[in-house]
Design an enzyme around this catalytic site. Sequence first.
Site, PDB file in Angstrom:
ATOM      1  N   SER A 171     -48.007  -3.894  14.455  1.00 54.18           N
ATOM      2  CA  SER A 171     -47.087  -5.029  14.505  1.00 54.18           C
ATOM      3  C   SER A 171     -46.041  -4.852  13.415  1.00 54.18           C
ATOM      4  O   SER A 171     -45.310  -3.869  13.427  1.00 54.18           O
ATOM      5  CB  SER A 171     -47.861  -6.342  14.361  1.00 54.18           C
ATOM      6  OG  SER A 171     -47.002  -7.459  14.500  1.00 54.18           O
ATOM      7  N   THR A 172     -45.971  -5.753  12.446  1.00 56.86           N
ATOM      8  CA  THR A 172     -44.938  -5.696  11.415  1.00 56.86           C
ATOM      9  C   THR A 172     -44.972  -4.366  10.665  1.00 56.86           C
ATOM     10  O   THR A 172     -46.000  -3.969  10.140  1.00 56.86           O
ATOM     11  CB  THR A 172     -45.129  -6.847  10.411  1.00 56.86           C
ATOM     12  OG1 THR A 172     -45.263  -8.068  11.125  1.00 56.86           O
ATOM     13  CG2 THR A 172     -43.951  -6.931   9.460  1.00 56.86           C
ATOM     14  N   ASP A 232     -54.763  -9.249  15.500  1.00 55.62           N
ATOM     15  CA  ASP A 232     -54.864  -8.595  16.798  1.00 55.62           C
ATOM     16  C   ASP A 232     -55.468  -7.202  16.619  1.00 55.62           C
ATOM     17  O   ASP A 232     -55.077  -6.450  15.735  1.00 55.62           O
ATOM     18  CB  ASP A 232     -53.479  -8.499  17.445  1.00 55.62           C
ATOM     19  CG  ASP A 232     -53.544  -8.029  18.887  1.00 55.62           C
ATOM     20  OD1 ASP A 232     -54.593  -8.205  19.527  1.00 55.62           O
ATOM     21  OD2 ASP A 232     -52.523  -7.492  19.373  1.00 55.62           O
ATOM     22  N   MET A 245     -49.035  -7.964  11.004  1.00 57.28           N
ATOM     23  CA  MET A 245     -49.399  -9.322  10.643  1.00 57.28           C
ATOM     24  C   MET A 245     -50.425  -9.867  11.638  1.00 57.28           C
ATOM     25  O   MET A 245     -50.331  -9.615  12.832  1.00 57.28           O
ATOM     26  CB  MET A 245     -48.132 -10.184  10.668  1.00 57.28           C
ATOM     27  CG  MET A 245     -48.298 -11.626  10.294  1.00 57.28           C
ATOM     28  SD  MET A 245     -46.675 -12.448  10.202  1.00 57.28           S
ATOM     29  CE  MET A 245     -46.143 -12.372  11.921  1.00 57.28           C
ATOM     30  N   HIS A 270     -46.252  -4.900  18.824  1.00 58.26           N
ATOM     31  CA  HIS A 270     -45.733  -6.245  19.046  1.00 58.26           C
ATOM     32  C   HIS A 270     -44.206  -6.199  18.977  1.00 58.26           C
ATOM     33  O   HIS A 270     -43.628  -5.992  17.912  1.00 58.26           O
ATOM     34  CB  HIS A 270     -46.267  -7.215  17.992  1.00 58.26           C
ATOM     35  CG  HIS A 270     -47.734  -7.421  18.062  1.00 58.26           C
ATOM     36  ND1 HIS A 270     -48.449  -8.041  17.071  1.00 58.26           N
ATOM     37  CD2 HIS A 270     -48.651  -7.093  19.014  1.00 58.26           C
ATOM     38  CE1 HIS A 270     -49.732  -8.097  17.394  1.00 58.26           C
ATOM     39  NE2 HIS A 270     -49.877  -7.510  18.575  1.00 58.26           N
TER      40      HIS A 270
END
Length: 354
Positions: free
Chosen positions: A172-173, A296, A293, A199
């Site tokens: 993600s991030t 998940d 972040m 993401h």
Amino acid sequence: MTPGDTPAVVVVDDSRFMRGLISDTLESGGVDVVGEAEDGEEAVAVVEELRPDVVTMDVNMPRVDGIEATRRIMEQVPTPILMLSAYTEDGADETFDALDAGAVDFIAKPGGEVSAAVTDLEEQLVELVHSVADADVSDRGPGEESAPEPAAEPHPETVDVEPNTTVLIGSSTGGPDAVERVVGALPGDADVRVLIVQHMPEAFTGRFADRLDESTALSVSEAEDGSRIGRGEALVACGGRHLEVSSYRDGRLRVKTVDEDRGQGVRPSVNVTFESAAETVDDPLIGVVLTGMGDDGSEGVKTLKRVGARVIAQDEDTSVVYGMPKRAAATGCVDEILPLGEIAGGVVGGIADV
């Protein structure tokens, strides 16, 4: 920053209305807006003076645009930068240029333009600001992180790649750069197929797949419903849809895209892909959880472990946000926690052990 502190933010946008709207949105979420700038040149000076924890940066501005401003800030006073990006194909290209320049993440503007609808992004924007405020961006200047990691030596020793291995990557991030470095260091002649869940909004995942295809030895494309991949190929989950493994036979995967919530809170979800692969693939599996972040992937690694898969997580020091890999490690189902530069070697070195 000390945990629990309020992040100090500088808001950069050429529209006075938008600066006010974004500032109000952040402040209503408990973030301290300490300064504003109306173009990239002013942004560099304001950041140099105020030394904020985070900068929100528009892309298209007069005099100096957001990409060049990001590059200068990362060279002079490295600071976590969040881009506000148009939800278009052109916006995706600009966003990846900004990530190459050192920005840590982005938020897509509704409808391609920032409007009053930005208030709908308050929860996401505030959460992201808090998450990246402590990110170590000292090595994210231009040219530092944009290139794939050179081919890594297998970890812990050189081994032959087990046939028909599927590698599952979730992030993600901070993930686009991390994914590129890991995938770019995987051997192109190994008998692997790779599924990537990053993401990212729908308008961006196709361009992300193109960039990976251009910069790695694998053949990479964006997943479509019914896509198939085999040896030396990879798929990137399409933004806004879950990616499930629907069938596996003779070393070839077939996937389906699912436009349902599934109770995950994000779409695509790493959990959905990991769990479907564990249920469907009867050859070796390796799961990799990278910077990001939230949590998940933590349920997905449990499922992978139950079927004997090998699981690797990125370490805290090299993660932009140590959320997803931390939560995965906390399950007790992670075999190794490795720095980003060693993960590809860990994948190759672990293939014969799964």
